[in-house]
Structures are given as structure tokens and as C-alpha cells.
Design a protein around this motif. Sequence first.
Motif, short mmCIF file in Angstrom:
data_model
loop_
_atom_site.label_atom_id
_atom_site.label_comp_id
_atom_site.label_asym_id
_atom_site.label_seq_id
_atom_site.Cartn_x
_atom_site.Cartn_y
_atom_site.Cartn_z
N ASN A 26 0.94 8.50 3.80
CA ASN A 26 1.16 7.05 3.79
C ASN A 26 2.49 6.72 3.13
O ASN A 26 3.28 5.94 3.67
N PRO A 81 -6.44 -0.83 4.87
CA PRO A 81 -6.05 -0.21 3.60
C PRO A 81 -7.18 -0.21 2.56
O PRO A 81 -7.32 0.73 1.78
N PRO A 104 0.80 -1.21 0.00
CA PRO A 104 0.00 0.00 0.00
C PRO A 104 0.85 1.28 0.00
O PRO A 104 0.46 2.28 -0.62
N ARG A 105 2.00 1.25 0.66
CA ARG A 105 2.88 2.43 0.64
C ARG A 105 3.42 2.68 -0.76
O ARG A 105 3.55 3.82 -1.20
N CYS A 128 -1.22 5.98 7.50
CA CYS A 128 -2.39 5.81 6.64
C CYS A 128 -3.59 6.46 7.32
O CYS A 128 -4.15 5.93 8.29
N ASN A 157 -6.08 -4.27 -2.02
CA ASN A 157 -4.75 -3.98 -2.53
C ASN A 157 -4.19 -5.10 -3.41
O ASN A 157 -3.47 -4.84 -4.36
N ALA A 198 -2.41 10.46 0.67
CA ALA A 198 -1.52 9.50 -0.01
C ALA A 198 -0.06 9.78 0.36
O ALA A 198 0.71 8.84 0.60
N ALA A 231 -9.30 2.59 3.47
CA ALA A 231 -8.63 3.83 3.08
C ALA A 231 -8.87 4.12 1.59
O ALA A 231 -9.03 5.29 1.20
N GLN A 232 -8.90 3.08 0.77
CA GLN A 232 -9.21 3.27 -0.65
C GLN A 232 -10.64 3.79 -0.82
O GLN A 232 -10.90 4.61 -1.70
N ALA A 242 0.67 4.17 -2.65
CA ALA A 242 0.46 5.55 -2.20
C ALA A 242 1.48 6.50 -2.81
O ALA A 242 1.16 7.66 -3.11
N CYS A 255 -6.68 4.35 7.27
CA CYS A 255 -6.56 3.24 8.21
C CYS A 255 -6.85 3.71 9.63
O CYS A 255 -7.47 2.99 10.42
#
Length: 155
Positions: A131, A91, A16-17, A137, A62, A128, A94-95, A20, A140
Motif C-alpha cells: 500500500n 481501507p 491510508p498510504r 491495498c 482512517n 502495508a 483492510a484494517q 501504511a 481493499c
Amino acid sequence: MSESKKTPAGIDPRGPRFGAAITSALLLTTVFLALDGATLDTAFVLLLVATGLFAIGAIFGNSKHPFGLIFKKFVRPRLAAPKELEDPRPPKFAQLVGLLVAGLGVALHLAGVPNAIAIFAGMSFVAAFLNAAFAFCLGCQIYVGLQRIGLIRKF
């Protein structure tokens, strides 16, 4: 209910990072282009792309996101195994937050609100970037907060 139904398989938190970081570049470019009327249409298209990418992440997570797939195929094989895996639900949530923020920017732009693209792409960029750069996040953290107050069930 089986254990696999209760707790989804963990994901590499670096995925995810990685996504991001790419998303940050996309959104920063969007903000920059949205500040000039001559490139506003291009900014709108980029915000639509970002919104679509957030939708993929919010719906499929993800592991099925294009940036997650790139990470899995090209980046992760070059890295040591992660020290620990992460619950994929925060995550993914978060999306969803990104989808709502970017989608609101699209909708408000279509409604004729001035600077909607720059404002909402900017807000998405900040999340973004936090993160990507600091492993913080924001979506998150919202997920965890909603769990604490009982709006999202803990497993």
C-alpha cells in the motif's frame, strides 16, 4: 435512507498510504527484532502495538486512526487537494484484515508457536508495504472481491 447514510464521506487516499508507510516501518522493525531471541519480548510488544492500531482503524476508520489524525493535521495541509476522494470502507476493512493477521500472530506466540511473531508481522508488513510503496491495498482488493461475490453489499 438518506444519501449520507448510504455512501460515507470520501477520504483522501493519501492518508491510508501515509499510515501504511509508518505501519510498514513498525512491522519491519518487529520482524527484525523477532528473529533474535534476545529481543523477542520487544518484538511482541511492537506486534501488540500494531494490533491495537489495526483495531482502532478497523473500529473507527482512517479518520480517527492516530496516523490518519497525524496526516490530517500535519501532512495534508502541505499538499494540494486530492484529485478524487476514496470510499473509506475498503481501507477500514483492510484494517480489519491487518487486525486479524497481527492478532493471530499475537495469539499463536502466546500459544508457544515458534516464529509466530516474525511470520505474521512479516505478512502484515508485506501488505502495508504494498500500500505504502505502490498504492496497492491488499485488504481493499479483498473487500472488492467480497463485494463481487455478494458477501459484502454494494451501495
